[in-house]
Enzyme design. Structure first.
Site, mmCIF file in Angstrom:
data_model
loop_
_atom_site.group_PDB
_atom_site.id
_atom_site.type_symbol
_atom_site.label_atom_id
_atom_site.label_comp_id
_atom_site.label_asym_id
_atom_site.label_seq_id
_atom_site.Cartn_x
_atom_site.Cartn_y
_atom_site.Cartn_z
ATOM 1 N N CYS B 169 0.787 -1.228 0.000
ATOM 2 C CA CYS B 169 0.000 0.000 0.000
ATOM 3 C C CYS B 169 0.822 1.283 0.000
ATOM 4 O O CYS B 169 0.258 2.373 0.041
ATOM 5 C CB CYS B 169 -0.988 -0.021 1.156
ATOM 6 S SG CYS B 169 -2.307 -1.217 0.856
ATOM 7 N N HIS B 302 -0.664 7.875 7.005
ATOM 8 C CA HIS B 302 -1.221 6.672 6.394
ATOM 9 C C HIS B 302 -2.586 6.404 7.039
ATOM 10 O O HIS B 302 -3.560 6.163 6.337
ATOM 11 C CB HIS B 302 -0.251 5.508 6.599
ATOM 12 C CG HIS B 302 -0.620 4.280 5.846
ATOM 13 N ND1 HIS B 302 -0.720 4.263 4.473
ATOM 14 C CD2 HIS B 302 -0.922 3.016 6.249
ATOM 15 C CE1 HIS B 302 -1.072 3.049 4.071
ATOM 16 N NE2 HIS B 302 -1.203 2.275 5.128
ATOM 17 N N HIS B 338 -9.681 3.534 2.463
ATOM 18 C CA HIS B 338 -8.299 3.213 2.136
ATOM 19 C C HIS B 338 -8.257 2.747 0.684
ATOM 20 O O HIS B 338 -8.631 1.625 0.367
ATOM 21 C CB HIS B 338 -7.778 2.124 3.078
ATOM 22 C CG HIS B 338 -6.330 1.789 2.861
ATOM 23 N ND1 HIS B 338 -5.536 2.457 1.964
ATOM 24 C CD2 HIS B 338 -5.537 0.849 3.431
ATOM 25 C CE1 HIS B 338 -4.312 1.942 2.001
ATOM 26 N NE2 HIS B 338 -4.292 0.964 2.878
#
Lengths: 86, 415, 438
Positions: B169, B302, B338
């Site tokens: 990611c 994040h 996300h």
């Protein structure tokens, strides 16, 4: 899935040993999954899912999170009315 | 290994001066960078019940989907393809080049494409998930990650390298870093750097089994955070040497001050408990740019909203950015979910906007900050209007790869 | 971009060593910037290979020699729970992972096959790099799965590199990996389970392994490598792009060395996608080369997007325009490409032999370019005389990369024993002018 009313502790221990990559004798009722057996959270969830698949039970998030050792696992299953034999 | 002129460059600064000349976005807010910025600043939460898949029986059914009308609008922009991700990417790249004042078609310049992804075209396979069996889609494109670039190649000329990065990611930041390295080495004149992702039933199934999904809302850094929600989209940053942009009479929108990557080397799914990789990348960025913690106006975290990860990130940021004030942190994942492969690139585009607009997006879904995150200054939901000169954009993911990008405002001579 | 201005100072131990406090901007004597016009020329410090039937770089060279390349065996592939019928067809593999004993054993059981292959190749390359040095031959034993029963699995001496070897405190080691098949079977299996089981009953272990970065993550975690960690995917140029990125990360000071590998696994799923029919993993351990140091060097990599409507002509021109005049004789042109007509055109055109990777090792997807580079390194290691050759990767869309690989010799070297006799395919590549071929 129909829920069996009995399960063998030996079979469960062997399942945990396979997923955790330890000897079945290391999986005592009080050996902490993380601290003593050194597994990670994915291994623990894998154990939960395999139990769910085999026994047709579904553990809540709280029950799954609360499993700290093999003894907890047996207790949760007994609470669900599953008789745990040797 | 390259036409590298590092040795000739003066010490103390990054040469060439790599700037952002354009951005492009496809997101849960629709098509375009402006739509995304408007949704973020209007504090809209874009996660909602998933419509693309039948999630009957799933305990958590939320996602941040690109809306159907935006998907339909792609037809006028890019060729058809069975991978939605591939079409998002092509549309975002076209917007980015247009924004940069560059034609899509030219074989006279060296244009490279650097694309971060987590699953590439694999979500094409999800469409065969039906009751009791998987009906495998016939053309097999789900097994060919390179097909992700097919629609993009149909709308623009790639004369330089085309590099697909799939490091987990952190993918979007990895793509920015690779594009910067190519510019610094003189390999390309224009680097189209992107992150892209398509909502995947496989990912929803995985996170369901991992018990890592929030049933209602992503709440990064909240004491009551319950997990994440997958999103999707594409974001593009067009990078060029500053002088090339100014030669066209344009003003760059931001500079890339540093890109640093590391690995936790710890566990496939859990971050290092001290955030070792993240700390190393943040410190590395400061060192390379010659900045201190106090120079960082915004940390675009994040912040996925999972219980373990956010706490580790908060502590690591506090440790890596000591200064007179606590680091100013927010995560837009409360609004966007996300978006995995696209996440870091979407956040980099927002970092550019934050600097040009002088506004730091807030933690829109935050209700009660986790006391464990006390070392950082969590931006209140309404955001902050303030000059933004430097933004740290950090990303990490499964596998332990960490990639952090430091962006700076163009009119600032500090770096 | 992101250059540290060569400001790496005395390197403290521990996790934060790559960002030392109090950086002063002094280049320590033992960290000279790499030499060479590329600013980042790399030398091969170790090689690990896991390919079916290849236990020795010489085997690899022999395969390309003529018609002797063995045909792949017919294997059966299925995809239970899906509507893909089982098939029987020729495919290269399988290959035994043979994890080196230097890698701790617990936790390997749950790893996907491709991650195991990758870990084995990377550990072998790492071990060969670490073993290289003036202290004499080291043994790099392998641990077979299942346990070895014959002496052939025992370790053999691995070579001695004449020059400095990386020390643990030299700096971070980057891991760059190329694969288009890593995680594919896991991804598809989660989809099958999502179709056939109730929500929440997919195997939690499969999901995190269903992305492309399983090999790079596994190598980093199992070998404790905390440098930049990148996975490159797509098609055959990805393997060469991984080498290019590694060179840049080392040149900018982000890494002191790099493990650059590639892997592929064939499955019913890869076959259905026309995306690979071979198993294998290979890894090169790379570090900056120093003046005068003998060994195998990787030259500059040119990456570019050619016009797909005029591919044969452009690739021909690209090959002809490379490399600059040299005193070294030309070795073969190693090509990774699916397009047989393109390779035939190059073979018809070119003075030197053409090694077509896919013909001999199968379709390794994104790892193809990396394996082509490994074949070139094997040629340099295996050939008694110095060699210089080109590695080319071309995709039908026009994406292309070309790199030079050459033997670099110091005039002072005479004889020596470089061993490529390890049964597991490890070799340290620095060679001398009169190698003994075993």
């Amino acid at each position: 899935m129909t829920q069996p009313d009995a399960v063998s502790a030996t079979a469960l221990r062997d399942l945990a040993a396979e997923i955790f990559e330890v000897h079945p004798d290391d999986i005592t009722e009080g050996a902490a999954f993380y601290e003593d057996l050194g597994i990670d959270s994915v291994q623990k969830v894998e154990f939960v899912v395999r139990i769910e698949r085999q026994l047709g039970v579904r553990l809540t998030d709280e029950e799954a999170a609360g499993l700290q050792d093999f003894g907890d696992t047996l207790a949760v299953l007994r609470n669900r009315g599953i008789s745990v034999g040797p | 290994m390259d036409r590298d002129t590092t040795a000739a460059r003066p010490a103390g600064g990054l040469r060439p001066d790599v700037v952002v000349s354009g951005t492009g976005v496809v997101s849960a807010a629709g098509l375009g960078t402006a739509a995304l910025w408007q949704a973020v600043t209007e504090r809209r939460v874009l996660t909602r019940p998933v419509t693309r898949f039948d999630l009957t029986g799933y305990p958590a059914r939320q996602g941040a989907e690109v809306p159907p009308e935006a998907v339909a609008a792609l037809d006028a922009l890019v060729p058809p393809h069975r991978s939605l991700a591939a079409r998002y990417l092509a549309a975002a790249a076209l917007e980015g080049l247009r924004d940069a004042g560059l034609p899509a078609r030219s074989r006279r310049r060296r244009l490279g494409v650097f694309v971060g992804t987590v699953m590439a075209t694999r979500p094409m396979l999800d469409r065969g998930v039906g009751p009791g069996r998987l009906a495998v889609p016939p053309d097999g494109g789900w097994a060919r990650p390179g097909d992700l670039l097919a629609p993009l190649r149909a709308v623009l000329d790639v004369t330089g390298p085309a590099v697909l990065l799939a490091p987990g990611c952190a993918a979007g930041n990895s793509a920015i870093a690779a594009g910067c390295r190519a510019l610094a080495a003189g390999e390309v004149d224009v680097a189209v750097c992107a992150g892209v992702s398509e909502l995947s039933l496989e990912i929803l199934a995985m996170f369901t089994s991992l018990r890592a999904l929030a049933a209602d809302t992503v709440r990064p850094f909240d004491v009551d955070r319950r997990g994440t929600i997958p999103g999707e989209g594409a974001a593009v940053l067009v990078l060029e040497p500053a002088e090339r942009v100014r030669a066209r009479g344009l003003r760059p929108s931001a500079r890339i001050l540093a890109c640093v990557a590391a690995a936790d080397a710890h566990n496939p799914t859990r971050p290092h408990p001290e955030g070792a990789g993240l700390v190393a990348t943040v410190r590395g960025c400061l060192e390379r740019a010659g900045l201190t913690g106090d120079d960082i106006d915004w940390v675009s975290a994040h912040g996925t909203g999972t219980p373990a990860s956010d706490g580790i990130e908060a502590r690591a940021v506090a440790r890596a950015l000591p200064g007179r004030r606590r680091p100013v942190v927010s995560s837009v994942k409360g609004q966007l979910g996300h978006a995995e492969g696209a996440a870091a690139a979407l956040e980099a585009v927002l970092a550019v906007r934050a600097m040009t607009e002088g506004f730091i997006p807030g933690n829109v879904t935050l209700r009660e900050p986790d006391p464990a995150c006390g070392g950082i200054d969590l931006v209140e939901p309404e955001g902050r209007r303030t000059p933004v000169r430097a933004v740290l954009n950090q990303a990490f993911g499964f596998g332990g790869g960490v990639s952090t990008v430091l962006l700076g405002r163009v009119d600032d001579g500090a770096a | 971009m992101g250059r540290p201005d060569q400001r790496r100072t005395a390197v403290p131990s521990g996790r934060d060593r790559r960002v030392p406090a109090g950086t002063t901007g002094v280049v320590p004597p033992d960290r000279d910037p790499p030499t060479g016009p590329g600013g980042g020329r790399l030398t091969v410090a170790g090689l690990g290979l896991r390919l079916p039937g290849v236990t020795h770089p010489g085997h690899l060279v022999g395969r390309f020699g003529g018609a002797s390349a063995p045909a792949p065996a017919v294997r059966r592939f299925d995809a239970p729970g899906s509507d893909l019928e089982p098939v029987e067809r020729p495919a290269w593999g399988p290959v035994e992972p043979r994890i080196p004993a230097t890698v701790a054993g617990r936790g390997l059981r749950a790893l996907p096959y491709e991650s195991l292959l990758a870990l084995a190749a990377a550990a072998a390359a790492r071990d060969a790099m670490v073993a290289g040095g003036p202290s004499g031959p080291d043994v790099v034993p392998t641990r077979a799965r299942p346990p070895a029963t014959t002496a052939t699995a025992a370790g053999h001496p691995v070579t001695v590199a004449p020059a400095s070897r990386p020390r643990p405190d030299d700096g971070p080691v980057a891991v760059l990996w190329a694969s288009s098949t890593a995680g594919l079977t896991e991804y598809a299996t989660v989809c099958v389970e999502a179709a056939t089981l109730s929500p929440g009953l997919c195997s939690p272990m499969l999901g995190p392994a269903s992305a492309f970065n399983g090999p790079a993550a596994t190598v980093s975690i199992r070998l404790g490598l905390d440098g930049p960690n990148e996975t490159l995917t797509g098609d055959t140029t990805a393997g060469l792009a991984a080498l290019a990125e590694a060179g840049r990360l080392i040149a900018e000071g982000s890494a002191a060395a790099a493990l650059v590998g590639g892997s592929a696994t064939v499955s019913r799923w890869s076959l259905a996608g026309g995306a690979g029919d071979a198993d294998g993993a290979g890894c090169l351990a790379l570090r900056p080369c120093r003046d005068g140091e003998p060994g195998v060097r990787l030259g500059r990599i040119l990456r570019l997007g050619l016009d797909p409507t005029d591919l044969v002509t452009q690739v021909r021109d690209l090959v002809r325009s490379r490399p600059a005049p040299s005193t070294l004789p030309d070795g073969p042109l190693v090509v990774s490409a699916r397009d047989v007509d393109l390779v035939d055109a190059l073979a018809a055109d070119h003075a030197r032999p053409v090694w077509h990777l896919e013909r001999v090792l199968g379709d390794l997807g994104a790892a193809g370019g990396l394996f082509a580079a490994i074949c070139a390194v094997a040629h340099c290691v295996h050939t008694p005389s110095p060699a210089r050759l080109l590695v080319l990767a071309v995709e039908p869309c026009g994406n292309a990369a070309i790199m030079e690989v050459s033997t670099w010799e110091a005039s002072t070297l005479s004889s020596g024993c470089w061993a490529d006799t390890s049964p597991s395919g490890e070799v340290t590549a620095p060679r001398t002018s009169t190698p003994t071929v075993s």
